[in-house]
Design a protein around this motif. Structure first.
Motif, PDB file in Angstrom:
ATOM      1  N   SER A 174       0.197  -1.114   0.365  1.00 30.14           N
ATOM      2  CA  SER A 174       0.065  -0.194  -0.210  1.00 30.14           C
ATOM      3  C   SER A 174       0.736   1.143  -0.087  1.00 30.14           C
ATOM      4  CB  SER A 174      -0.570   0.128   1.117  1.00 30.14           C
ATOM      5  OG  SER A 174      -1.512   1.338   1.279  1.00 30.14           O
ATOM      6  N   THR A 178       1.024   3.590  -2.993  1.00 33.16           N
ATOM      7  CA  THR A 178       0.503   5.497  -2.491  1.00 33.16           C
ATOM      8  C   THR A 178       1.322   6.251  -2.484  1.00 33.16           C
ATOM      9  OG1 THR A 178      -0.596   4.751  -0.782  1.00 33.16           O
ATOM     10  CG2 THR A 178       0.098   6.551  -0.956  1.00 33.16           C
ATOM     11  N   ALA A 227       5.126   9.947   1.978  1.00 36.79           N
ATOM     12  CA  ALA A 227       4.710   9.088   1.111  1.00 36.79           C
ATOM     13  C   ALA A 227       5.541   8.737   1.248  1.00 36.79           C
ATOM     14  CB  ALA A 227       3.881   8.944  -0.005  1.00 36.79           C
ATOM     15  N   GLN A 433      -6.730   6.846  -3.447  1.00 38.96           N
ATOM     16  CA  GLN A 433      -5.106   6.701  -1.909  1.00 38.96           C
ATOM     17  C   GLN A 433      -6.688   5.273  -1.673  1.00 38.96           C
ATOM     18  OE1 GLN A 433      -4.227   9.974   0.304  1.00 38.96           O
ATOM     19  NE2 GLN A 433      -2.487   8.885   1.546  1.00 38.96           N
ATOM     20  N   ILE A 436      -6.441   1.936  -3.080  1.00 43.34           N
ATOM     21  CA  ILE A 436      -5.153   1.453  -1.827  1.00 43.34           C
ATOM     22  C   ILE A 436      -5.391   0.790  -1.462  1.00 43.34           C
ATOM     23  CG2 ILE A 436      -2.366   1.508  -2.086  1.00 43.34           C
ATOM     24  CD1 ILE A 436      -2.783   3.781  -4.360  1.00 43.34           C
ATOM     25  N   SER A 437      -5.543   1.436  -0.310  1.00 45.49           N
ATOM     26  CA  SER A 437      -5.619   1.214   1.123  1.00 45.49           C
ATOM     27  C   SER A 437      -6.584  -0.278   1.148  1.00 45.49           C
ATOM     28  CB  SER A 437      -6.218   2.025   2.220  1.00 45.49           C
ATOM     29  OG  SER A 437      -6.728   1.375   3.096  1.00 45.49           O
TER      30      SER A 437
END
Length: 458
Positions: A174, A178, A227, A433, A436-437
């Motif tokens: 992740s 990101t 990030a 974002q 992705i999580s």
């Protein structure tokens, strides 16, 4: 030209052109952890130690050989000279065999001893207490159970280790994507800033647009720094689980990247997972504890029985074993011992305690089984819902991208402002974002169901 390049970058999502990099998939990472991690090595030692304990318990049934020499001379007299050899062979069924020789010489040899050379073959057997089980056999049986217990402990340690490694891998995955997302948006904003500056120079844009664009650019520079920090920390966490074959720690290189985050793992039917609950290492250990207590109960029951031990020796002159086959006619020695406490208070109390321990363990087993079933249900529900949320949010990201593209088109046609473009871009970044999580959480949740059934430790 700028608009075309911008459209292509967002059409490809947050993918950027990178040099060829080596990928580390989840399965490859887990195999490395399983083979080389110190905890995985320690887990194997648990079984080895239990096997050593079993070997020690079996030592109670080893044949043994003894030589006993006693001699006394005093005042010129040869009082006695005894030489005895004996071989003892304990057996699993409580029957102990023995054979030996005696050579008794001297002027004052004890009257109960046979003077001169003789041999004997004999046996002893408990006919009540100790006939079916005794401390020696109980120790071996319990040691066998503990070998199985230690193997389940190995599986449990591996199950916990691999699930912890799973969490670290998907956090790293992740963080990596990101960072790539922030990096790609930073590139877009750098190009946009240069484009706006050129427009201001040519008089096509107001000067304030450079401030608006620069603010957005600096915002993504900050996000990229965050990030990168998160990715570096996640990489360090990953390195805690990477070890070489020579037991040396391995630092994860920066050029290694995780597998594609869009790769999905399949989720089986809930009934298949529920059928595996009983094989969980914790439940297997609980059953083994019950087995051990059952052996203890059998041993405690023996204390309620009277002691009734019989011994018999076949005697022969010189060292000729079995010269006289008539067991109870000539040349023999035998006897028996009988005894029992009158009230059996201690024996009855110990036997009752053994029963109570089994009852207590039975309730613990039932509670543990129910908790493990519900844990599987909970993890399964999380996995299903996260997969559903991920599928929904993928469409949400597509819609955010459409709105951003439309706003960007309006801006290029002079019908919108940088504020609205930046607002759409920020919303798109937040949605990507979050996606992705969600994808990482969904993949981890599926592994969590296997963890709840204990399958990771196989």
């Amino acid at each position: 030209m700028y608009k075309l390049r911008l459209y292509i970058m967002f059409f490809l999502g947050f993918a950027v052109q990178l040099q060829a990099q080596e990928k580390l998939t989840y399965d490859e990472f887990i195999n490395i952890v399983r083979k080389y991690h110190p905890v995985a090595q320690q887990a194997t030692l648990q079984t080895d130690m239990a096997k050593a304990e079993l070997q020690s318990a079996r030592g109670a049934f080893e044949p043994s050989f003894y030589i006993n020499k006693n001699q006394k001379e005093f005042g010129g007299k040869d009082y006695y000279n005894y030489l005895t050899t004996e071989l003892k062979v304990p057996t699993w069924y409580g029957l102990d065999l023995k054979a030996g020789t005696e050579n008794n010489q001297g002027q004052f040899t004890a009257t109960e001893l046979t003077k001169g050379r003789s041999s004997f073959v004999g046996a002893s057997l408990p006919l009540a207490k100790g006939l079916l089980i005794d401390k020696r056999r109980a120790a071996v049986k319990q040691a066998r159970e503990m070998v199985a217990f230690s193997d389940e402990e190995r599986r449990l340690m591996l199950n916990d280790l691999l699930y912890e490694a799973t969490s670290v891998y998907y956090e790293w995955q992740s963080a990596y994507y990101t960072k790539r997302l922030a990096d790609s948006l930073l590139r877009v904003n750098q190009e946009r800033y240069q484009f706006i500056r050129n427009g201001v120079t040519l008089g096509d844009r107001p000067a304030i647009d450079t401030v608006e664009t620069l603010t957005q650019l600096q915002s993504f520079e900050f996000m990229l720094a965050e990030a990168e920090q998160t990715l570096n920390n996640a990489t360090f966490e990953m390195s805690n689980f990477l070890w070489k074959e020579n037991q040396q720690a391995y630092q994860l290189p920066s050029f290694v990247e995780p597998a594609l985050i869009l790769a999905e793992r399949s989720l089986q039917d809930i009934n298949q997972y529920q059928s595996l609950v009983a094989t969980h290492p914790k439940l297997q250990q609980a059953q083994i504890k019950t087995n051990v207590l059952g052996i203890e109960k059998q041993l405690k029951f023996q204390s309620l029985l009277p002691s009734f031990n019989v011994q018999y020796n076949l005697l022969n002159k010189d060292y000729t074993f079995f010269a006289d086959p008539n067991l109870f006619q000539n040349n023999y020695k035998w006897g028996f011992t009988v005894g029992i406490p009158l009230f059996l208070r201690e024996a009855r109390a110990e036997y009752r305690k053994a029963n109570l321990k089994i009852t207590q363990q039975t309730w613990e087993n039932r509670l543990l089984f129910t908790e493990q079933q519900n844990k599987v249900n909970q993890y399964y529900n999380d996995a299903v819902q996260l997969q559903r949320q991920t599928a929904i949010y993928q469409q949400t990201v597509i819609n955010y991208r459409r709105m951003y593209d439309a706003e960007l088109t309006r801006f290029n046609n002079g019908e919108s402002s940088l504020f609205l473009v930046n607002s759409r871009e920020n919303k798109l970044f937040e949605a990507q974002q979050k996606l992705i999580s969600l994808q990482a959480k969904a993949a981890k949740a599926i592994i969590a169901v296997d963890y709840a059934t204990g399958r990771l430790g196989f």
